[in-house]
Design a protein around this motif. Structure first.
Motif, PDB file in Angstrom:
ATOM      1  N   LYS A  45       0.832  -1.211   0.000  1.00 59.17           N
ATOM      2  CA  LYS A  45       0.000   0.000   0.000  1.00 59.17           C
ATOM      3  C   LYS A  45       0.862   1.255   0.000  1.00 59.17           C
ATOM      4  O   LYS A  45       0.581   2.212  -0.724  1.00 59.17           O
ATOM      5  CB  LYS A  45      -0.929   0.003   1.218  1.00 59.17           C
ATOM      6  N   THR A  46       1.925   1.253   0.812  1.00 60.46           N
ATOM      7  CA  THR A  46       2.784   2.438   0.850  1.00 60.46           C
ATOM      8  C   THR A  46       3.526   2.601  -0.474  1.00 60.46           C
ATOM      9  O   THR A  46       3.721   3.736  -0.931  1.00 60.46           O
ATOM     10  CB  THR A  46       3.794   2.354   2.013  1.00 60.46           C
ATOM     11  N   GLU A  48       2.370   1.750  -3.422  1.00 61.96           N
ATOM     12  CA  GLU A  48       1.402   2.274  -4.386  1.00 61.96           C
ATOM     13  C   GLU A  48       1.168   3.760  -4.157  1.00 61.96           C
ATOM     14  O   GLU A  48       1.062   4.542  -5.106  1.00 61.96           O
ATOM     15  CB  GLU A  48       0.087   1.503  -4.274  1.00 61.96           C
ATOM     16  N   LYS A  49       1.089   4.182  -2.893  1.00 60.10           N
ATOM     17  CA  LYS A  49       0.878   5.597  -2.588  1.00 60.10           C
ATOM     18  C   LYS A  49       2.061   6.435  -3.053  1.00 60.10           C
ATOM     19  O   LYS A  49       1.889   7.535  -3.585  1.00 60.10           O
ATOM     20  CB  LYS A  49       0.647   5.798  -1.100  1.00 60.10           C
ATOM     21  N   GLU A  50       3.279   5.928  -2.864  1.00 60.39           N
ATOM     22  CA  GLU A  50       4.471   6.665  -3.292  1.00 60.39           C
ATOM     23  C   GLU A  50       4.510   6.778  -4.810  1.00 60.39           C
ATOM     24  O   GLU A  50       4.901   7.807  -5.343  1.00 60.39           O
ATOM     25  CB  GLU A  50       5.723   5.980  -2.771  1.00 60.39           C
ATOM     26  N   GLU A  52       1.921   6.875  -6.774  1.00 59.59           N
ATOM     27  CA  GLU A  52       0.903   7.856  -7.168  1.00 59.59           C
ATOM     28  C   GLU A  52       1.399   9.271  -6.931  1.00 59.59           C
ATOM     29  O   GLU A  52       1.091  10.195  -7.692  1.00 59.59           O
ATOM     30  CB  GLU A  52      -0.389   7.603  -6.392  1.00 59.59           C
ATOM     31  N   LYS A  53       2.166   9.496  -5.866  1.00 53.15           N
ATOM     32  CA  LYS A  53       2.678  10.841  -5.559  1.00 53.15           C
ATOM     33  C   LYS A  53       3.694  11.287  -6.604  1.00 53.15           C
ATOM     34  O   LYS A  53       3.762  12.432  -6.976  1.00 53.15           O
ATOM     35  CB  LYS A  53       3.327  10.849  -4.181  1.00 53.15           C
TER      36      LYS A  53
END
Length: 55
Positions: A45-46, A48-50, A52-53
Motif C-alpha cells: 500500500k505504501t 502504491e501511494k508513493e 501515485e505521488k
C-alpha cells in the motif's frame, strides 16, 4: 485395579498435553503468518501511494 486406573489417567493426561502443545504451535505459526502478511500488505500500500505521488 488402581494401578491400571492411574496409568490410564496418566496416559490420558500426557496425550492431552501433547495435543495442547501441538495446537499451540499451530496457532502461533498462524499468528506469525498473519503478522507477516499484514506487513507485506502495508508495504504494498505504501509503495502504491508513493508511486501515485511521483506521477
Amino acid at each position: 485395579m488402581w494401578v491400571v486406573f492411574l496409568l490410564a489417567a496418566m496416559g490420558f493426561a500426557i496425550a492431552t498435553l501433547l495435543v495442547i502443545y501441538i495446537g499451540n504451535k499451530v496457532v502461533n505459526a498462524m499468528k506469525r503468518d498473519d503478522v507477516k502478511l499484514d506487513k507485506d500488505i502495508n508495504k504494498e500500500k505504501t509503495n502504491e501511494k508513493e508511486k501515485e505521488k511521483h506521477e
